[in-house]
Design a protein around this motif. Sequence first.
Motif, PDB file in Angstrom:
ATOM      1  N   ALA B  32       0.807  -1.209   0.000  1.00 37.76           N
ATOM      2  CA  ALA B  32       0.000   0.000   0.000  1.00 37.76           C
ATOM      3  C   ALA B  32       0.846   1.268   0.000  1.00 37.76           C
ATOM      4  N   ASN B 104       0.831  -0.970 -11.490  1.00 35.76           N
ATOM      5  CA  ASN B 104       0.982  -2.246 -10.816  1.00 35.76           C
ATOM      6  C   ASN B 104      -0.320  -2.551 -10.087  1.00 35.76           C
ATOM      7  N   PHE B 105      -0.832  -3.740 -10.303  1.00 40.34           N
ATOM      8  CA  PHE B 105      -2.071  -4.138  -9.651  1.00 40.34           C
ATOM      9  C   PHE B 105      -1.766  -5.205  -8.618  1.00 40.34           C
ATOM     10  N   GLU B 106      -2.040  -4.893  -7.370  1.00 39.02           N
ATOM     11  CA  GLU B 106      -1.873  -5.889  -6.313  1.00 39.02           C
ATOM     12  C   GLU B 106      -3.201  -6.623  -6.174  1.00 39.02           C
ATOM     13  N   LEU B 107      -3.157  -7.927  -6.361  1.00 37.35           N
ATOM     14  CA  LEU B 107      -4.386  -8.707  -6.303  1.00 37.35           C
ATOM     15  C   LEU B 107      -4.432  -9.470  -4.990  1.00 37.35           C
ATOM     16  N   SER B 108      -5.573  -9.424  -4.347  1.00 35.14           N
ATOM     17  CA  SER B 108      -5.668 -10.173  -3.099  1.00 35.14           C
ATOM     18  C   SER B 108      -6.969 -10.965  -3.067  1.00 35.14           C
ATOM     19  N   SER B 110      -9.942 -12.919  -3.681  1.00 34.53           N
ATOM     20  CA  SER B 110     -10.686 -13.531  -4.771  1.00 34.53           C
ATOM     21  C   SER B 110     -10.385 -12.908  -6.137  1.00 34.53           C
ATOM     22  N   ALA B 111      -9.456 -11.961  -6.188  1.00 35.44           N
ATOM     23  CA  ALA B 111      -9.196 -11.299  -7.464  1.00 35.44           C
ATOM     24  C   ALA B 111      -8.581 -12.265  -8.469  1.00 35.44           C
ATOM     25  N   LYS B 112      -9.024 -12.155  -9.712  1.00 32.80           N
ATOM     26  CA  LYS B 112      -8.523 -13.004 -10.791  1.00 32.80           C
ATOM     27  C   LYS B 112      -7.391 -12.280 -11.517  1.00 32.80           C
ATOM     28  N   ASP B 114      -6.725 -10.804 -14.160  1.00 34.41           N
ATOM     29  CA  ASP B 114      -7.368 -10.213 -15.331  1.00 34.41           C
ATOM     30  C   ASP B 114      -7.585  -8.729 -15.047  1.00 34.41           C
ATOM     31  N   VAL B 115      -6.704  -7.902 -15.571  1.00 38.40           N
ATOM     32  CA  VAL B 115      -6.827  -6.464 -15.321  1.00 38.40           C
ATOM     33  C   VAL B 115      -6.662  -5.703 -16.633  1.00 38.40           C
ATOM     34  N   ALA B 116      -7.178  -4.494 -16.649  1.00 39.72           N
ATOM     35  CA  ALA B 116      -7.040  -3.660 -17.843  1.00 39.72           C
ATOM     36  C   ALA B 116      -6.958  -2.211 -17.435  1.00 39.72           C
ATOM     37  N   THR B 117      -6.232  -1.457 -18.248  1.00 39.20           N
ATOM     38  CA  THR B 117      -6.208  -0.014 -18.081  1.00 39.20           C
ATOM     39  C   THR B 117      -5.749   0.595 -19.403  1.00 39.20           C
TER      40      THR B 117
END
Lengths: 104, 153
Positions: B32, B104-108, B110-112, B114-117
């Motif tokens: 964070a 940068n996407f931190e996934l925690s 239940s996140a899959k 699969d990200v977009a921007t």
Amino acid sequence: MANSIRIRAKASAGEATVKALITHPMETGLRKDKKTGDKIPAHYITEVKGEHNGKTVVVAQWGPAVSKNPYIAFVFAGAKPGDSVKLSWVDNQGKSDTAEAKIK
Amino acid sequence: MQRRSFLKGTLAGGTVAVAMGAGLLSPRQVLAAWPASAFNAKSVNDAMGGLFGTADNTPSNKIQIKAPDIAENGAVVPVSVTTSLAATSIAIVAEKNGQPLAANFELSGSAKGDVATRIKMGKTSDVIAVVKSGGKLFTARKNVKVTIGGCGG
């Protein structure tokens, strides 16, 4: 900065896809004002947080290389229609905003 | 303007020459906290080092990058990354940008993976997706041709 976020969340087969558009200048701090020649100060979102029913699923850390009026999308499991999805952002000037939506 | 890119694929399997990040093992930033050193880094390896503590990575075919072959406007390049790896974070890097790390996407939980921007690109370069899975880094890259750079004013 109210209403800077437009958010949609849709569930299918237990997985929710969240898509959001944020209104933000995302200035890099490298551009110059064409009239005065002064540098436009950097102003960009540093962190975007996505929460599902109050639980954080995604924290995105962004630099100035994310486009103006940013788009963000992410997917998470264990979702059903009616759940709440909350998105909040903070920028390098300390501004922030939050929006909430129900999963469809 | 509809042109087919013949470059697609030719770079997909390109090996990643990684200068082993000796001495780059800076302590991982507290979650964070915004990793300033990674975002200010001028090279891809420094950015990875600042973000993940290491630039040591393995190319993986389990990562898909969706981005245009030709971006007419470098200020808005849609990029989406999907992976079947159990990702804990996904970073998007534009190799030839002055400061390569874009997001940068931190996934925690239940996140899959699969990200977009949408990102800005100064010039034609590879977009690199760095996926952290099981403490290791996996990468994939895709070349995007930029007709008009998106970093100037």
